[in-house]
Each structure stands twice: as C-alpha cells, then as structure tokens.
Scaffold this motif. Structure first.
Motif, PDB file in Angstrom:
ATOM      1  N   ALA A   5       0.839  -1.203   0.000  1.00 14.91           N
ATOM      2  CA  ALA A   5       0.000   0.000   0.000  1.00 14.91           C
ATOM      3  C   ALA A   5       0.871   1.249   0.000  1.00 14.91           C
ATOM      4  O   ALA A   5       1.945   1.273   0.621  1.00 14.91           O
ATOM      5  N   CYS A  21      -2.678  -0.004  -4.020  1.00 17.20           N
ATOM      6  CA  CYS A  21      -2.362  -1.305  -3.416  1.00 17.20           C
ATOM      7  C   CYS A  21      -1.873  -2.214  -4.533  1.00 17.20           C
ATOM      8  O   CYS A  21      -2.674  -2.707  -5.343  1.00 17.20           O
ATOM      9  N   CYS A  94      -4.909  -2.331   2.719  1.00 17.36           N
ATOM     10  CA  CYS A  94      -5.600  -3.147   1.729  1.00 17.36           C
ATOM     11  C   CYS A  94      -5.496  -4.611   2.152  1.00 17.36           C
ATOM     12  O   CYS A  94      -4.573  -5.010   2.885  1.00 17.36           O
TER      13      CYS A  94
END
Length: 114
Positions: A5, A21, A94
């Motif tokens: 990320a 991400c 994420c």
C-alpha cells in the motif's frame, strides 16, 4: 501473496488523496480486494471493496467521496478519496483473501488536518 500500500499523507480538509495497493502472487481477476481504515484508538473499519467481477461497495461515510477501482494490467487497486474530512484520518490497509488465507498490506497513514 504480497500487498504493498502507498499514497498516504497529510492533507487539508476538503483535499484529495489516491491510495494504491500493488498485489503480487495472485491475480486481481480472481480476488476481491478491500480497503480498511483504522483510526487512532478504534477498531479497523471496512471502507470499500471491489470484487473480482468489478462490483464495488462503500461504507456509508465514504459514498459519493471515495472511489475504488483496479487496473488488472498492473495488478493494482486504487482508492481515490475526495472531499476528505478529519474523521477520515487513520491508517489505511488493503486486504484480500486467497485460498482461505487473509493477506494485508503494511498500511499507509492518512492524516486530514488543517
């Protein structure tokens, strides 16, 4: 499987940020990907997700301001955040589940403050 990320930072209220991400080790065409947010002293909150078929959903507070998208050629998921508010502050992660195993990115800090 790894998730990386990036894109967080300090922004004034009303500003915008775009988080990324980058996913490796599996294909986005086979996985849904989520973005979670953890505010200081609070439990993680699901902010948005995108399914392998491209369906998207958002937490109520993000609707109309955030857009989750993906680029399968780059195997990357994005979270475009607009009209940011101080309550959007937190660490954004994420996440995906592959073969029943959860994977998390390392988190990227978003701070909305004047």
């Amino acid at each position: 499987v790894q998730l990386q990320a990036s894109g967080g930072g300090l922004v004034q209220p009303g500003g915008s940020l775009k988080l990324s991400c980058a996913v490796s080790g599996t294909s986005l065409s086979r996985n849904a990907v989520d973005w979670y947010r953890q505010a200081p002293g609070k439990q993680p909150e699901l902010v948005a997700f995108i399914t392998s078929g491209g369906r998207t959903e958002y937490v109520e507070s993000a609707k109309g301001r955030f857009t989750i998208s993906r680029d399968n050629t780059k195997n990357t998921v994005y979270l475009q955040m607009r009209r940011l508010k101080p309550e959007d502050t937190g660490v954004y992660y994420c996440h995906l589940v592959n073969n029943a195993t959860p994977y998390w990115g390392q988190g990227t800090q978003v701070t909305v403050s004047s």
